[in-house]
Design a protein around this motif. Structure first.
Motif, PDB file in Angstrom:
ATOM      1  N   PHE A   1      -1.549   2.658 -11.228  1.00 22.29           N
ATOM      2  CA  PHE A   1      -1.939   2.771  -9.827  1.00 22.29           C
ATOM      3  C   PHE A   1      -3.318   3.418  -9.723  1.00 22.29           C
ATOM      4  O   PHE A   1      -3.434   4.607  -9.395  1.00 22.29           O
ATOM      5  CB  PHE A   1      -0.913   3.597  -9.052  1.00 22.29           C
ATOM      6  CG  PHE A   1       0.515   3.267  -9.395  1.00 22.29           C
ATOM      7  CD1 PHE A   1       1.036   2.010  -9.139  1.00 22.29           C
ATOM      8  CD2 PHE A   1       1.328   4.216 -10.005  1.00 22.29           C
ATOM      9  CE1 PHE A   1       2.341   1.701  -9.462  1.00 22.29           C
ATOM     10  CE2 PHE A   1       2.630   3.917 -10.330  1.00 22.29           C
ATOM     11  CZ  PHE A   1       3.146   2.653 -10.069  1.00 22.29           C
ATOM     12  N   PRO A   2      -4.375   2.684  -9.975  1.00 17.34           N
ATOM     13  CA  PRO A   2      -5.723   3.289  -9.967  1.00 17.34           C
ATOM     14  C   PRO A   2      -6.168   3.742  -8.577  1.00 17.34           C
ATOM     15  O   PRO A   2      -7.070   4.566  -8.467  1.00 17.34           O
ATOM     16  CB  PRO A   2      -6.613   2.147 -10.481  1.00 17.34           C
ATOM     17  CG  PRO A   2      -5.848   0.899 -10.173  1.00 17.34           C
ATOM     18  CD  PRO A   2      -4.409   1.250 -10.304  1.00 17.34           C
ATOM     19  N   LYS A   3      -5.530   3.244  -7.504  1.00 17.84           N
ATOM     20  CA  LYS A   3      -5.926   3.608  -6.146  1.00 17.84           C
ATOM     21  C   LYS A   3      -5.004   4.651  -5.516  1.00 17.84           C
ATOM     22  O   LYS A   3      -5.157   4.961  -4.330  1.00 17.84           O
ATOM     23  CB  LYS A   3      -5.949   2.359  -5.260  1.00 17.84           C
ATOM     24  CG  LYS A   3      -6.916   1.283  -5.739  1.00 17.84           C
ATOM     25  CD  LYS A   3      -6.871   0.070  -4.815  1.00 17.84           C
ATOM     26  CE  LYS A   3      -7.816  -1.026  -5.289  1.00 17.84           C
ATOM     27  NZ  LYS A   3      -7.773  -2.220  -4.389  1.00 17.84           N
ATOM     28  N   LEU A   4      -4.078   5.187  -6.272  1.00 21.02           N
ATOM     29  CA  LEU A   4      -3.080   6.096  -5.712  1.00 21.02           C
ATOM     30  C   LEU A   4      -3.743   7.346  -5.130  1.00 21.02           C
ATOM     31  O   LEU A   4      -4.585   7.973  -5.771  1.00 21.02           O
ATOM     32  CB  LEU A   4      -2.069   6.498  -6.788  1.00 21.02           C
ATOM     33  CG  LEU A   4      -0.794   7.205  -6.289  1.00 21.02           C
ATOM     34  CD1 LEU A   4       0.033   6.257  -5.429  1.00 21.02           C
ATOM     35  CD2 LEU A   4       0.032   7.707  -7.462  1.00 21.02           C
ATOM     36  N   GLU A   5      -3.326   7.712  -3.913  1.00 13.92           N
ATOM     37  CA  GLU A   5      -3.862   8.891  -3.232  1.00 13.92           C
ATOM     38  C   GLU A   5      -2.788   9.937  -2.949  1.00 13.92           C
ATOM     39  O   GLU A   5      -3.055  11.129  -3.033  1.00 13.92           O
ATOM     40  CB  GLU A   5      -4.522   8.477  -1.906  1.00 13.92           C
ATOM     41  CG  GLU A   5      -5.710   7.545  -2.074  1.00 13.92           C
ATOM     42  CD  GLU A   5      -6.271   7.094  -0.744  1.00 13.92           C
ATOM     43  OE1 GLU A   5      -5.657   7.431   0.311  1.00 13.92           O
ATOM     44  OE2 GLU A   5      -7.306   6.406  -0.728  1.00 13.92           O
TER      45      GLU A   5
ATOM     46  N   ARG B   1       0.825  -1.206   0.000  1.00 19.48           N
ATOM     47  CA  ARG B   1       0.000   0.000   0.000  1.00 19.48           C
ATOM     48  C   ARG B   1       0.865   1.265   0.000  1.00 19.48           C
ATOM     49  O   ARG B   1       0.449   2.297  -0.505  1.00 19.48           O
ATOM     50  CB  ARG B   1      -0.907   0.028   1.246  1.00 19.48           C
ATOM     51  CG  ARG B   1      -1.832  -1.171   1.363  1.00 19.48           C
ATOM     52  CD  ARG B   1      -2.920  -1.168   0.298  1.00 19.48           C
ATOM     53  NE  ARG B   1      -3.919  -2.183   0.552  1.00 19.48           N
ATOM     54  CZ  ARG B   1      -3.848  -3.431   0.126  1.00 19.48           C
ATOM     55  NH1 ARG B   1      -2.785  -3.805  -0.590  1.00 19.48           N
ATOM     56  NH2 ARG B   1      -4.790  -4.310   0.384  1.00 19.48           N
TER      57      ARG B   1
ATOM     58  N   ASN C   1      -2.277  -1.879  -6.080  1.00 19.51           N
ATOM     59  CA  ASN C   1      -2.943  -1.504  -4.836  1.00 19.51           C
ATOM     60  C   ASN C   1      -2.234  -0.383  -4.084  1.00 19.51           C
ATOM     61  O   ASN C   1      -2.614  -0.067  -2.948  1.00 19.51           O
ATOM     62  CB  ASN C   1      -3.064  -2.726  -3.916  1.00 19.51           C
ATOM     63  CG  ASN C   1      -4.042  -3.754  -4.454  1.00 19.51           C
ATOM     64  OD1 ASN C   1      -5.150  -3.409  -4.854  1.00 19.51           O
ATOM     65  ND2 ASN C   1      -3.626  -5.011  -4.485  1.00 19.51           N
TER      66      ASN C   1
ATOM     67  N   LEU D   1      -1.308   2.979  -2.486  1.00 18.62           N
ATOM     68  CA  LEU D   1      -2.008   4.194  -2.087  1.00 18.62           C
ATOM     69  C   LEU D   1      -1.044   5.374  -1.959  1.00 18.62           C
ATOM     70  O   LEU D   1      -1.432   6.517  -2.193  1.00 18.62           O
ATOM     71  CB  LEU D   1      -2.727   3.974  -0.749  1.00 18.62           C
ATOM     72  CG  LEU D   1      -3.768   2.851  -0.707  1.00 18.62           C
ATOM     73  CD1 LEU D   1      -4.338   2.734   0.696  1.00 18.62           C
ATOM     74  CD2 LEU D   1      -4.875   3.109  -1.714  1.00 18.62           C
TER      75      LEU D   1
END
Length: 686
Positions: free
Chosen positions: A286-290, A242, A264, A266
Motif C-alpha cells: 500500500f504505497p499510498k496508505l495514510e 480507497r 490505491n 488510503l
C-alpha cells in the motif's frame, strides 16, 4: 391634511407585509433572515411565523411529535431542513410536497416506524436524505421513486427486514449498516455510480460477487462486524478502493495475495481481527496508505514486529486508536503501546556474520542498550550451483535472522530457526506459520493461545496425603504461594503486578474445593500490595485462587490461577495453629486479661488488709452497691465467681459479601481481629 392616495395605501400595505414576513419567531434565532435556529426549545410543533425568505431551518433537539402540511406551505424556498433528534413517529403523505427546492432533509434520531409510498412526494430536488437511528421496520417499494437527484441515503441503525429495490441512478453514498436485511444482490442496488457502500453489522458470511462487480466506481467499502471467514475474491481485484474496513470479522491471518491488487488504499482498518503480527513486507503493498487502524489485536511484540514503530514514523502513517493498539506478549511488554516501543524493546539480538576458510559462521550476542542494534554483515560470495542452500534453509533468508530474539535462534548444524521454549506452556509445541506468526500446538489436556488453559476433564484430583501442596495453572504471568499454614495462604503477586504496569488493582477470587460450599469469594487488592495473605481458611483443604485485573471482565486469558492446600492440624496439639509469619492478634486479649487479673488481685489484697485494720462495726449493705471486687473493668461472674475483664463494645465484623466495587484505599478493620481466629472470614489487606 390631505388623504393618502390609493397608491400610497398599496405601498404601505406591502411594506407592512414585508416587515411582518421578515420577523423572527420568539423561540428562534435568525441570521440575516435566511438561517433560522429553533434548537432545544422543547417545541411540540413546528414554530409558526417563520420568514418566507428562510433558506436553512434547524429545528433539532425538540419534542416535535407530528408534522402537518401547513407547517411548510409558506417555506417553498428553503434548501436545508433539519428535524433530527425529535419524537416524530410518522411522516404523513405529501407533508413535504411544498418544499420543491429542498436539497437536504435530516430526520435522523426520531421514532419513525414506517415509510409510506408518498412520504417524500414532491421532493424532486432532494440530494441528501438522513433516516438513520430511527425505528423503521418497513419501507414501501415505491417510497424512493421520484428522488432521481438523490446523492446520499443513510438508513443505518434501524429495524429494516426487507430492503426495497433502490433505483437511484445518481446515488453516491449508501449506508445500510446494523439492520436485519438479508444479503443484498445486484437487483437490490441499481446504483451504477455508487462510490461508498457501508454494510456493517448485517451478519454476512459472504459478499455477493455480482453486486461488487457491478459497482465499478466503489471507493469506500465497510464490511466490519460481520461473519466473513475469508477474504472475498471480488474484493481482491477492486483496485479502485480507497477505504477498506474489515473490523471484527473472523478472517484469521492476513495473506499477501489477498491485498496485492489494492495498491490505491488510503485508509485501512484491521481492528479486532485477532492478529499477532503482520506478514513481512505486508504494508509495502500500500504505497499510498495514510491512515491505519489496528486496535484490539493481541500482538506478539517479538523481534519479527520490531520494524513496525519505525515504519509508522518514517512513512508518516496516522495510526488511529493508538492507545488501543498494545502488546499482548511477551509479559515484559504486555499492555504497552506498540507504536511507542523502541527497537531494543523487542529483544532483537546483534548478529555478526564472519567469513572463514571453512565457510560462513554466525554468532548471536545479547541486545545492546542502543535504540537500533548494530548488525555487521560482510559480503558473501555466491555459492556454486552444486552448493546452493536447500529449500529448508532458504525459507528464512540470512538477512532475516536478526528478526528473532537470542533465545529463538539456537545453533545447530543446519541453523534452523525455532521457537523459544518459554512461549508455549504445559508441553505445547511452538511453530511458525506461513506468515511468521507464533502458533502453539497444545496436547489434548491443554488449550488456549499458549496452552495455558487446562481442560476440566484432565484435572487430577487433589491428593489428601500431601499436607502442603501447590498445583499452579501455569500462565505467562502467574501467582504463587510464599507461606502456607493450616488457616492461611500467603500469596506472591510480584510477577503479576510487574507484567501489568497499567493495572488499577487486582481482583482475588478464591474458593474451597474440599468443602461443601464452593462458592467463590472475591476481594480487591491495590497494586501496591505485592504480597497478600488469605486468612480464615479451613485446615487440610484445597483452595483455588485466581487473580485478574480490577475493572476488566473476568476472563481466562487475563486471569492467573493456582491451587494450594492448607496444612492439617498436628495431632499432638489441641490448640489452633498460629501463622508465625506475623504476630497473631489473638495473643493481645489474652495478655490484657492476665494483666487485668493481676491488677485486680493486688487491689483486692490491699482492700482486705485495710479492712482488717479498721475497727469492726456493723455496716448496712446496699444490694445495689458495687462489690469490693467490682472495680473498673472487672466484674464477678455470678455463676462461678470467676473474674473476667469487662468486654468493651466491639463493632461486629461485616459478613463476607461479594465485593464488586473497585477499591479506593486499603480497608481498615480496627475492631476486627485476624480473620483466621474469629468467625469473620473477610480477609484484610496485609
Amino acid at each position: 391634511m390631505r388623504p393618502l392616495s390609493p397608491l400610497c395605501h398599496l405601498i404601505l400595505f406591502h411594506l407592512l407585509c414585508g416587515s411582518l414576513s421578515s420577523r423572527c419567531p420568539q423561540e428562534c434565532s435568525c441570521i440575516a433572515v435566511t438561517a433560522i435556529f429553533c434548537v432545544q426549545q422543547n417545541l411540540s410543533n413546528m414554530p409558526r411565523g417563520l420568514p418566507s425568505s428562510a433558506k436553512d431551518i434547524f429545528v433539532f433537539q425538540n419534542n416535535i411529535i407530528t408534522l402537518q402540511k401547513q407547517d411548510f406551505v409558506e417555506l417553498g424556498e428553503i434548501v436545508m431542513l433539519d428535524l433530527s433528534q425529535n419524537a416524530v413517529n410518522e411522516i404523513p403523505d405529501g407533508v413535504f410536497s411544498p418544499l420543491s427546492s429542498l436539497h437536504n432533509l435530516d430526520l435522523s434520531s426520531n421514532h419513525i416506524t414506517h415509510i409510506s409510498k408518498d412520504s417524500f412526494a414532491g421532493l424532486v430536488n432532494l440530494e441528501r436524505l438522513y433516516l438513520y437511528s430511527n425505528r423503521i421496520q418497513s419501507i414501501h417499494p415505491a417510497a424512493f421513486e421520484g428522488l432521481e437527484n438523490l446523492l446520499e441515503l443513510k438508513l443505518q441503525g434501524n429495524q429494516i427486514s426487507v430492503l426495497p429495490a433502490l433505483k437511484l441512478p445518481k446515488l453516491l453514498h449508501l449506508d445500510l449498516s446494523y439492520n436485519s436485511i438479508p444479503p443484498i444482490g445486484p437487483k437490490d442496488l441499481q446504483t451504477p455510480h455508487l462510490e461508498s457502500l457501508k454494510i456493517a453489522g448485517l451478519r454476512l458470511t459472504s459478499l455477493d460477487e455480482d453486486l461488487l462487480s457491478s459497482l465499478v466506481n466503489l471507493h469506500v467499502l465497510d464490511v466490519s462486524q460481520n461473519l466473513l471467514v475469508e477474504f472475498q475474491p471480488t474484493v481482491k481485484v477492486m483496485g479502485g478502493l480507497r477505504n477498506l474496513n474489515l473490523t471484527g470479522n473472523p478472517l484469521g491471518s492476513l495473506k499477501h495475495e489477498d491485498f496485492q491488487n489494492l495498491a490505491n488504499l488510503l485508509e485501512l482498518d484491521l481492528s479486532n481481527l485477532n492478529l499477532q503480527g503482520f506478514p513481512e513486507g505486508f504494508f509495502g503493498l500500500f504505497p499510498k496508505l495514510e491512515k491505519l487502524t489496528a486496535a484490539e489485536n493481541p500482538f506478539n511484540c517479538l523481534c519479527p514486529l520490531a520494524w513496525f514503530p519505525a515504519w509508522v514514523k518514517d512513512a508518516q502513517i496516522e495510526l488511529l486508536r493508538m492507545e488501543e493498539t498494545r502488546c499482548h506478549f511477551p509479559p515484559i511488554t504486555s499492555g504497552k503501546v506498540l507504536a511507542k516501543l523502541e527497537h531494543k524493546d523487542f529483544g532483537c539480538p546483534t548478529t555478526t556474520i564472519e567469513l572463514t576458510s571453512a565457510g560462513t559462521s554466525s554468532t548471536t550476542s545479547k541486545p545492546t542498550n542502543s535504540t537500533t542494534p548494530s548488525v555487521t554483515t560482510h559480503a558473501i560470495p555466491p555459492a556454486p550451483p552444486s552448493e546452493k542452500p536447500s529449500k529448508d534453509t532458504d525459507s528464512f533468508p540470512l538477512s532475516h535472522t536478526t528478526a528473532f530474539p537470542r533465545d529463538i535462534i539456537e545453533d545447530s548444524e543446519e541453523e534452523d530457526i525455532i521457537c523459544p521454549s518459554n512461549i508455549c506452556l504445559n508441553g505445547g509445541t511452538c511453530v511458525f506459520d506461513s506468515n511468521g506468526e507464533v502458533v502453539c500446538l497444545c496436547p489434548p489436556s491443554m488449550s488456549g493461545l499458549y496452552c495455558e488453559i487446562q481442560n476440566p476433564s484432565f484435572l487430577p484430583p487433589p491428593s489428601p496425603r500431601v499436607s502442603i501442596e501447590t498445583i499452579a495453572t501455569v500462565q505467562p504471568s502467574t501467582i504463587s504461594s510464599l507461606h502456607i499454614t493450616s488457616t492461611s495462604i500467603s500469596l506472591d503477586l510480584h510477577r503479576y503486578i510487574h507484567t501489568r504496569p497499567h493495572i488499577r488493582g487486582i481482583r482475588l477470587t478464591y474458593r474451597n474445593l474440599s468443602g461443601p460450599d464452593r462458592r467463590p469469594l472475591q476481594l480487591n487488592v491495590p497494586p501496591t500490595y505485592p504480597e497478600y495473605t488469605l486468612r480464615g481458611l479451613q485446615p487440610n483443604s484445597t483452595y483455588s485462587v485466581c487473580a485478574s485485573p480490577l475493572g476488566e471482565p473476568v476472563h481466562v486469558s487475563v486471569s492467573a490461577c493456582m491451587e494450594a492446600r492448607t496444612a492439617g492440624i498436628p495431632p499432638s496439639f489441641h490448640e489452633p495453629s498460629v501463622d508465625r509469619t506475623e504476630p497473631s492478634s489473638s495473643l493481645i486479649p489474652i495478655v490484657a486479661a492476665v494483666a487485668v487479673v493481676m491488677v485486680v488481685a493486688i487491689v483486692a489484697t490491699v482492700v482486705v488488709i485495710c479492712r482488717r485494720r479498721r475497727p469492726k462495726a456493723p455496716v448496712d449493705v446496699d444490694l445495689h452497691e458495687t462489690s469490693p471486687l467490682e472495680v473498673e473493668g472487672v466484674k464477678t461472674n455470678p455463676e462461678n465467681g470467676l473474674i473476667h475483664p469487662k468486654q468493651p463494645d466491639i463493632t461486629p465484623c461485616p459478613s463476607l459479601v461479594q465485593n464488586t466495587v473497585e477499591y479506593e484505599a486499603p480497608l481498615i478493620q480496627g475492631q476486627c481481629p485476624a480473620n483466621n481466629n474469629v468467625a469473620c472470614t473477610k480477609p484484610m489487606y496485609v
